[in-house]
Design a protein around this motif. Structure first.
Motif, PDB file in Angstrom:
ATOM      1  N   THR A  45      10.167 -15.923  38.311  1.00  0.00           N
ATOM      2  CA  THR A  45       9.033 -15.493  39.127  1.00  0.00           C
ATOM      3  C   THR A  45       8.890 -13.980  39.082  1.00  0.00           C
ATOM      4  O   THR A  45       7.779 -13.443  38.924  1.00  0.00           O
ATOM      5  CB  THR A  45       9.206 -15.968  40.573  1.00  0.00           C
TER       6      THR A  45
ATOM      7  N   GLN B 185       5.664 -11.868  37.802  1.00  0.00           N
ATOM      8  CA  GLN B 185       5.011 -10.893  38.673  1.00  0.00           C
ATOM      9  C   GLN B 185       4.971  -9.508  38.016  1.00  0.00           C
ATOM     10  O   GLN B 185       3.975  -8.786  38.130  1.00  0.00           O
ATOM     11  CB  GLN B 185       5.732 -10.833  40.021  1.00  0.00           C
TER      12      GLN B 185
ATOM     13  N   ARG C  96       1.634  -7.118  36.906  1.00  0.00           N
ATOM     14  CA  ARG C  96       1.419  -5.691  37.178  1.00  0.00           C
ATOM     15  C   ARG C  96       1.017  -4.955  35.891  1.00  0.00           C
ATOM     16  O   ARG C  96       0.192  -4.020  35.924  1.00  0.00           O
ATOM     17  CB  ARG C  96       2.694  -5.064  37.754  1.00  0.00           C
TER      18      ARG C  96
ATOM     19  N   GLU D 255      -4.569 -10.566  45.778  1.00  0.00           N
ATOM     20  CA  GLU D 255      -3.317 -10.909  46.453  1.00  0.00           C
ATOM     21  C   GLU D 255      -3.359 -10.306  47.854  1.00  0.00           C
ATOM     22  O   GLU D 255      -2.937  -9.175  48.073  1.00  0.00           O
ATOM     23  CB  GLU D 255      -2.106 -10.394  45.677  1.00  0.00           C
TER      24      GLU D 255
ATOM     25  N   HIS E   3       2.156 -13.954  45.487  1.00  0.00           N
ATOM     26  CA  HIS E   3       1.587 -14.708  44.366  1.00  0.00           C
ATOM     27  C   HIS E   3       2.665 -14.895  43.290  1.00  0.00           C
ATOM     28  O   HIS E   3       3.354 -13.938  42.930  1.00  0.00           O
ATOM     29  CB  HIS E   3       0.422 -13.900  43.806  1.00  0.00           C
ATOM     30  N   VAL E   4       2.811 -16.112  42.744  1.00  0.00           N
ATOM     31  CA  VAL E   4       3.768 -16.330  41.656  1.00  0.00           C
ATOM     32  C   VAL E   4       3.078 -16.419  40.296  1.00  0.00           C
ATOM     33  O   VAL E   4       3.730 -16.596  39.281  1.00  0.00           O
ATOM     34  CB  VAL E   4       4.636 -17.583  41.903  1.00  0.00           C
ATOM     35  N   TYR E   5       1.753 -16.322  40.260  1.00  0.00           N
ATOM     36  CA  TYR E   5       0.992 -16.218  39.016  1.00  0.00           C
ATOM     37  C   TYR E   5       1.270 -17.350  38.034  1.00  0.00           C
ATOM     38  O   TYR E   5       1.555 -17.119  36.862  1.00  0.00           O
ATOM     39  CB  TYR E   5       1.229 -14.852  38.353  1.00  0.00           C
TER      40      TYR E   5
ATOM     41  N   TYR F 230      -2.965 -16.247  35.804  1.00  0.00           N
ATOM     42  CA  TYR F 230      -3.520 -14.932  36.128  1.00  0.00           C
ATOM     43  C   TYR F 230      -5.014 -15.005  35.859  1.00  0.00           C
ATOM     44  O   TYR F 230      -5.452 -15.053  34.706  1.00  0.00           O
ATOM     45  CB  TYR F 230      -2.856 -13.869  35.253  1.00  0.00           C
TER      46      TYR F 230
END
Length: 420
Positions: A296, A300, A304, A321, A327-329, A332
């Protein structure tokens, strides 16, 4: 230049050793790892009990049957979700009803949820879509005022947190999926979770009443999963599936649609649904759970990277978010002005991006939902999903983001980049 697949599986390095060990002990199908994984998952989530199932959708089915809701009771779902979840409710003798979503978060709009409630409504299924937690304070407030059961759909969101608390622990029950691409991959399977001991016992009895799968079926499931994950790796994907997608982009064709599970009635559940979760899958899941937070964090961090790469581009709205939502995306999701052009230009630059990972259920003929408008879901269905899964390296994600950026610049996206 290696191509990047839209999909990537989370895989523990000792998978084959675990399989060989279970096979050698005669524990592919039955064995002690099932109970051990259920305990570990419940401990990860907090106080409660986890019960494994052949699919996440079957865990949901057992929850519905264990609740013993009146026949044809209405169950509210977000208009944007995987079609099979509301269809499972229909298979359980209930009536799916759809509420619009917030297009900024892709999750159920609490106001739309409140407006969808009728005297026949008995439950709501907030879906933490794409790995972002729902606004659970608002959902809980509406549900409690109307005396509704809350069943959280956490298929995309194991590891996500809302105000520091794991998703799946807010409602009366929740369910998770362990399919190949999910946050925790055990080559299929799922689990129900609840803090209600009586409900947990009823769910467990329903799951335990199913027959065991054959060893042959389990072996085939593991083999197919291994082949699929190998095909998704950049080196193999570049020279197998990618050339087909690249050629199709010049003809506006969509060969990827043949990979999707066909939308169909499930009033008679397929045989593969109605079986138990195997021991070898539980052994893989048990080991994978130890790495979940690490995976995770990597995903994340990739988010970014892409945030930074796309942040200043006009006409692009990145994932939202909200404060207190971790959020664990699983996906995306971004909004762009010309989705279809971006998809074609990305594939020609070696990036395979997704166009709709969930279904606009309020418009599907399967549910005959009538004229209930869902403008938020309709808008959200035009988003695209970029690959940032943990199996990619930081450098691969930077390369992917740069290619997407060039594709966006090439077709001259305009606008102010504001969120919908």
């Amino acid at each position: 230049m290696l191509a990047i697949s839209r999909y990537g599986a989370r895989v523990i390095p000792n998978t084959q050793q675990i399989i060989a060990g279970c096979r050698g002990r005669g524990e592919l199908v039955r064995g002690p790892h099932i109970a051990a994984f259920e305990r570990a998952l419940a401990e990860y989530l907090g106080a409660g009990r986890a019960v494994t199932a052949s699919y996440g959708r079957m865990a949901f089915y057992y929850i519905l049957k264990a609740l013993d809701l009146p026949p044809r009771s209405e169950v509210i779902f977000p208009a944007l979700t995987f079609w099979v979840v509301p269809e499972i409710a229909r298979a359980a003798g209930l009536k799916p009803v759809f509420a619009d979503i917030d297009p900024q978060t892709f999750n159920i709009d609490p106001g739309a949820f409140a407006r969808a409630i009728t005297p026949q409504t008995r439950a709501v299924v907030p879906t933490h879509l794409y790995g972002l937690p729902c606004d659970m304070d608002a959902v809980l407030d509406v549900a409690r005022r109307h005396g509704l059961v809350i069943i959280e759909d956490c298929a995309h969101a194991l590891g996500a947190r809302y105000r520091g608390q794991p998703v799946g622990t807010f409602g009366d029950a929740s369910f998770f999926s362990f399919q190949l691409l999910k946050p925790l991959n055990s080559y299929g399977g799922g689990a129900a979770f609840t803090g209600n001991p009586a409900l947990a016992e009823r769910v467990a009895r329903l799951a335990a009443a199913e027959p065991w799968p054959s060893a042959k079926r389990v072996e085939r499931r593991l083999l197919m999963g291994r082949l699929q994950r190998v095909l998704m790796g950049p080196k193999v994907f570049t020279f197998t599936a990618f050339p087909i997608l690249w050629a199709a982009s010049f003809f506006k064709a969509r060969p990827d649609v043949y990979l999707w599970e066909p939308i169909r009635p499930l009033l008679t559940l397929p045989d593969r649904y109605t079986e138990r979760y195997s021991n070898v899958q539980a052994a893989i899941a048990l080991e994978s759970l130890k790495r979940l937070d690490q995976w995770t964090a990597a995903t994340q961090a990739h988010a970014r990277i892409v945030d930074e790469a796309l942040g200043e581009l006009p006409g692009v709205a990145r994932p939202n978010e909200p404060p207190g939502h971790a959020h664990v995306y699983y996906q995306y999701c971004v909004y762009v002005q010309d989705r279809d052009t971006l998809v074609r230009r990305c594939i020609r630059r070696g990036v395979d991006i997704e166009t709709l990972h969930a279904d606009l259920c309020s418009s599907l003929e399967l549910f005959k939902a009538g004229d209930r408008a869902a403008p938020g879901a309709e808008k959200a269905s035009r988003a695209v999903q970029l690959p940032i899964y943990s199996g990619l390296t930081d450098e691969q994600v930077r390369s992917m983001a740069a290619r997407v950026r060039r594709a966006l610049g090439h077709h001259g996206a305009g606008g102010d980049g504001s969120r919908p």
